[in-house]
Design an enzyme around this catalytic site. Structure first.
Site, mmCIF file in Angstrom:
data_model
loop_
_atom_site.group_PDB
_atom_site.id
_atom_site.type_symbol
_atom_site.label_atom_id
_atom_site.label_comp_id
_atom_site.label_asym_id
_atom_site.label_seq_id
_atom_site.Cartn_x
_atom_site.Cartn_y
_atom_site.Cartn_z
ATOM 1 N N ILE A 6 -5.747 0.707 -15.464
ATOM 2 C CA ILE A 6 -6.124 0.124 -16.725
ATOM 3 C C ILE A 6 -5.121 0.819 -17.414
ATOM 4 O O ILE A 6 -4.029 2.095 -17.933
ATOM 5 C CB ILE A 6 -6.995 0.609 -16.814
ATOM 6 N N ASP A 53 4.364 4.531 -19.720
ATOM 7 C CA ASP A 53 5.160 3.570 -20.908
ATOM 8 C C ASP A 53 5.209 2.260 -20.474
ATOM 9 O O ASP A 53 6.660 2.226 -19.986
ATOM 10 C CB ASP A 53 6.140 4.722 -21.534
ATOM 11 N N ASN A 80 -3.465 -4.640 -20.025
ATOM 12 C CA ASN A 80 -4.759 -4.249 -21.502
ATOM 13 C C ASN A 80 -3.602 -3.193 -22.736
ATOM 14 O O ASN A 80 -3.437 -3.952 -23.576
ATOM 15 C CB ASN A 80 -5.329 -2.971 -21.484
ATOM 16 N N TYR A 156 1.931 -11.420 -33.228
ATOM 17 C CA TYR A 156 1.066 -10.936 -32.041
ATOM 18 C C TYR A 156 0.560 -12.474 -31.348
ATOM 19 O O TYR A 156 0.203 -12.208 -30.130
ATOM 20 C CB TYR A 156 -0.297 -10.073 -32.333
ATOM 21 N N LYS A 160 0.714 -13.160 -27.196
ATOM 22 C CA LYS A 160 -0.781 -13.535 -26.218
ATOM 23 C C LYS A 160 -0.559 -14.954 -26.184
ATOM 24 O O LYS A 160 -0.874 -15.290 -24.909
ATOM 25 C CB LYS A 160 -2.371 -13.101 -27.037
#
Length: 231
Positions: A6, A53, A80, A156, A160
């Protein structure tokens, strides 16, 4: 035992996902940029910390090499890591600000997926989950009954939307891997100043469901807590 990696997992949705998947019996590899915060989170949850990173190709390759050396394969990759970027009136938005968000939220997921694909292909049931958002969904952002419709988050939301489309295309191009996107919903996290109405546990429901559903499910889905989103 299912091995799960993750990114961005030292806090918020990533950390809660890690906690729940450790509880579900997964071997969880907790990825984060910050060595101290990542190590502390991993120790608290019973996971193994791997520094990564997602904006740095060398760091991503080193993380994949670390997993290959220790675990030898990967079953579930959860992209994530994400940042919010500027919000509100976009009149003064700059190209540099846009690129900074896309570098984490979109290119970061591409870098990590590319680096970890050889390890995923060693799994009997390989899975990639991209943590997206209905903030990038046209239906949700135009529905006055939805909280997404009142938020002005130009970069943002665009990032997405791009991540969800990448998910759909990857799913078609890589039929041997189950690749889906998850919408956490309006969850109280650092990204929104903890203003969301959902708890962080509720916000990880879709991700955890995708990570634990097992073989036989479709690829290319966009899944929320209680529904599949058609966008």
């Amino acid at each position: 035992m299912t091995i799960t990696f993750i990114t961005g997992a030292n806090k918020g949705l990533g950390r809660e996902t890690a906690r729940r998947l450790v509880e579900a019996g997964h071997t969880v590899l907790l990825g984060a940029r910050d060595q101290e915060a990542g190590t502390a989170a991993a120790e608290a949850l019973g996971a193994r910390f791997v520094r990564i990173d997602v904006t740095d190709e060398e760091s991503v390759r080193a993380a994949a090499a670390d997993v290959e050396a220790h675990e030898g394969a990967l079953d579930v990759l959860i992209n994530n890591a994400g940042i919010h970027g500027p919000f509100g009136d976009p009149s003064t938005l700059t190209g540099a600000q846009v690129l900074a968000v896309l570098d984490v939220n979109v290119a970061g997921a591409v870098r990590v997926s590319t680096a970890f694909l050889p390890l995923l292909k060693r799994s009997a049931d390989p899975v990639i989950i991209n943590v997206s958002s209905a903030m990038g969904d046209l239906g949700a952002t135009h529905d006055p009954a939805r909280p997404e419709s009142g938020a002005i988050t130009p970069v943002y939301s665009a990032s997405k939307a791009a991540l969800t489309m990448l998910t759909a295309i990857y799913a078609k191009a890589l039929p041997g891997i189950r690749i889906n996107a998850a919408d956490p919903g309006y969850t109280a996290t650092d990204l929104n100043g903890h203003s969301g109405h959902q708890t962080v546990t509720e916000g990880t429901d879709a991700v955890v469901a995708l990570a634990t559903e097992g073989p036989g499910h479709r690829s290319g889905r966009f899944v929320a807590r209680d529904e599949e989103i058609i966008w």
